[in-house]
Write an enzyme that holds these catalytic residues in place. Structure first.
Site, PDB file in Angstrom:
ATOM      1  N   ILE A 150      22.455   2.748 -17.303  1.00 24.64           N
ATOM      2  CA  ILE A 150      21.265   3.212 -16.877  1.00 24.64           C
ATOM      3  C   ILE A 150      20.624   3.957 -18.275  1.00 24.64           C
ATOM      4  O   ILE A 150      19.373   3.923 -18.345  1.00 24.64           O
ATOM      5  CB  ILE A 150      21.513   4.441 -15.890  1.00 24.64           C
ATOM      6  CG1 ILE A 150      22.151   3.948 -14.773  1.00 24.64           C
ATOM      7  CG2 ILE A 150      20.334   5.434 -15.448  1.00 24.64           C
ATOM      8  CD1 ILE A 150      22.749   4.717 -13.722  1.00 24.64           C
ATOM      9  N   ASP A 172      31.807   7.711 -30.242  1.00 27.20           N
ATOM     10  CA  ASP A 172      31.065   7.067 -31.117  1.00 27.20           C
ATOM     11  C   ASP A 172      29.481   7.373 -31.169  1.00 27.20           C
ATOM     12  O   ASP A 172      28.858   6.346 -31.333  1.00 27.20           O
ATOM     13  CB  ASP A 172      31.617   5.559 -31.226  1.00 27.20           C
ATOM     14  CG  ASP A 172      32.787   5.325 -31.458  1.00 27.20           C
ATOM     15  OD1 ASP A 172      33.661   5.975 -32.275  1.00 27.20           O
ATOM     16  OD2 ASP A 172      33.317   4.362 -30.677  1.00 27.20           O
ATOM     17  N   ARG A 234      25.212  11.783 -10.252  1.00 28.89           N
ATOM     18  CA  ARG A 234      25.716  12.222  -8.828  1.00 28.89           C
ATOM     19  C   ARG A 234      25.609  13.830  -8.829  1.00 28.89           C
ATOM     20  O   ARG A 234      25.420  14.676  -9.631  1.00 28.89           O
ATOM     21  CB  ARG A 234      27.471  12.287  -8.901  1.00 28.89           C
ATOM     22  CG  ARG A 234      27.732  10.547  -8.714  1.00 28.89           C
ATOM     23  CD  ARG A 234      27.208  10.149  -7.548  1.00 28.89           C
ATOM     24  NE  ARG A 234      27.707   8.699  -7.037  1.00 28.89           N
ATOM     25  CZ  ARG A 234      27.288   7.565  -7.375  1.00 28.89           C
ATOM     26  NH1 ARG A 234      26.104   7.609  -7.924  1.00 28.89           N
ATOM     27  NH2 ARG A 234      27.693   6.543  -7.170  1.00 28.89           N
ATOM     28  N   ASP A 258      17.556  12.578  -7.226  1.00 27.89           N
ATOM     29  CA  ASP A 258      17.727  11.630  -6.374  1.00 27.89           C
ATOM     30  C   ASP A 258      19.354  11.795  -5.690  1.00 27.89           C
ATOM     31  O   ASP A 258      19.597  10.982  -4.788  1.00 27.89           O
ATOM     32  CB  ASP A 258      17.567  10.190  -6.991  1.00 27.89           C
ATOM     33  CG  ASP A 258      17.719   8.849  -6.077  1.00 27.89           C
ATOM     34  OD1 ASP A 258      17.056   8.739  -4.897  1.00 27.89           O
ATOM     35  OD2 ASP A 258      18.793   8.275  -6.325  1.00 27.89           O
ATOM     36  N   GLU A 263      25.173  15.211   0.801  1.00 31.38           N
ATOM     37  CA  GLU A 263      24.234  14.164   1.322  1.00 31.38           C
ATOM     38  C   GLU A 263      24.688  13.730   2.516  1.00 31.38           C
ATOM     39  O   GLU A 263      25.927  13.465   2.993  1.00 31.38           O
ATOM     40  CB  GLU A 263      24.438  12.719   0.423  1.00 31.38           C
ATOM     41  CG  GLU A 263      24.008  13.217  -1.176  1.00 31.38           C
ATOM     42  CD  GLU A 263      23.819  12.003  -1.902  1.00 31.38           C
ATOM     43  OE1 GLU A 263      24.057  10.824  -1.516  1.00 31.38           O
ATOM     44  OE2 GLU A 263      23.391  12.275  -3.013  1.00 31.38           O
ATOM     45  N   HIS A 281      18.397   9.490  -2.424  1.00 29.82           N
ATOM     46  CA  HIS A 281      19.186   8.855  -3.212  1.00 29.82           C
ATOM     47  C   HIS A 281      18.929   7.154  -2.974  1.00 29.82           C
ATOM     48  O   HIS A 281      19.606   6.169  -2.522  1.00 29.82           O
ATOM     49  CB  HIS A 281      20.828   8.707  -2.377  1.00 29.82           C
ATOM     50  CG  HIS A 281      21.933   8.444  -3.190  1.00 29.82           C
ATOM     51  ND1 HIS A 281      23.160   9.236  -3.087  1.00 29.82           N
ATOM     52  CD2 HIS A 281      22.196   7.431  -4.222  1.00 29.82           C
ATOM     53  CE1 HIS A 281      23.970   8.479  -3.846  1.00 29.82           C
ATOM     54  NE2 HIS A 281      23.401   7.547  -4.679  1.00 29.82           N
TER      55      HIS A 281
END
Length: 316
Positions: A150, A172, A234, A258, A263, A281
């Protein structure tokens, strides 16, 4: 096989109906809500947003596969599943079209906050033209907490806005900086530095014990009072009460959400009276991601039927 879909029949754009048409020889049942009463007699579970606990798994007499219709497996008791030799698999964000879809919704939320979408709706309701005045994106600093699928999809879409892009990566960071062409990348311990520089902070990192409650009163205090937080990960990564405090005290300027602390969230929650731009969501719910997710779920059920190990398993 008996396949249980832990959601309403029509959830996520009719996902279940599409899968059912591709697997006509199996029996599908939808729970009708985001809850699971029993796993007795179930061969495959698609858990969606439902927790899969040790207690629930104790009743599973035939369960062979827990197949998530997306990437998130944080609700599954992995140790209990492994003890019962139950495969646990997902559909990775980066390979399903989901990352691209989530990133696009993230851009929508960012523009909506900068241009005050809520204020525009109020102006239209009262016939007030030419207001509100928005903010331009050019020259702003965008901070990405998480540089996986994402995060990388966001980078591709953000470049055209003329913004400075910085990030946090768990491993890294300097390799990621060079590979992704970012202005700055730090490790998790440098989160306060990213928060202090950013005009928008995107949360797009996996849920782990370390990331739960990552945004709390302490970390919100590092943000600029003019900055926005956008959560594409989340709900548990953001402490709800701390977010309400940050918004009501003008510690931050607004939030795009979102995902939520529960939920579905309570639509009467007073936090929604503050500068919160919310979506239900749906970041990953597009025609593109639907095709990729259906393909991944169907492939694993077919592999299970053929006595083959499913793909993308979290354990063994």
């Amino acid at each position: 096989m008996n396949i249980l879909f832990a959601a309403p029949e029509d959830a996520w754009g009719g996902f279940l109906g599409i899968v059912r048409t591709q697997l006509p020889n199996h029996r599908f049942t939808a729970t009708g809500g985001f809850a699971i009463d029993s796993l007795a007699g179930v061969d495959v579970l698609i858990p969606t947003m439902c927790p899969v606990t040790r207690t629930l798994l104790a009743e599973a007499d035939r369960l062979k596969l827990i197949q998530q219709c997306g990437a998130g497996l944080e609700g599954v008791d992995m140790a209990a599943a492994e003890e019962k030799r139950i495969f646990v698999a997902n559909v990775p964000t980066a390979t399903s079209g989901n990352a691209e879809s989530v990133a696009e919704l993230g851009i929508y939320l960012m523009i909506g906050l900068f241009r005050d979408a809520r204020g525009m709706a109020r102006s239209l309701q009262v016939g007030r033209m030419g207001q509100p005045q928005g903010k331009a994106l050019g020259g702003r600093t965008i901070g990405l907490v998480g540089l996986g699928g994402i995060g990388q999809a966001l980078i591709q879409r953000l470049r055209g806005f003329g913004v400075r892009i910085i990030g946090i990566r768990n491993r890294d960071p300097q390799t990621a900086k060079a590979a992704l062409g970012l202005d700055w990348v730090g490790g998790p311990e440098q989160l306060p530095e990213l928060l202090g520089q950013s005009d928008v902070v995107f949360l797009c990192l996996p849920v782990t014990p370390a990331s739960m409650g990552l945004m709390n009163r302490r970390t919100f205090a590092f943000m600029k009072p003019t900055a926005y937080l956008i959560n594409l990960s989340r709900g548990g990564i953001v402490d709800r009460d701390a977010l309400e405090w940050a918004l009501s005290s003008s510690t931050i300027a607004g939030a795009g959400l979102d995902v939520f602390w529960e939920e579905p969230p309570d639509p009467g929650d007073p936090i929604f009276a503050l500068n919160v731009l919310a979506t239900p969501h749906v970041a990953g719910s597009t025609d593109l991601s639907m095709q990729g997710i259906v393909a991944g779920v169907v492939e694993n059920i077919r592999r299970l039927e053929a006595s083959q190990a499913p793909l993308n398993c979290a354990r063994w």
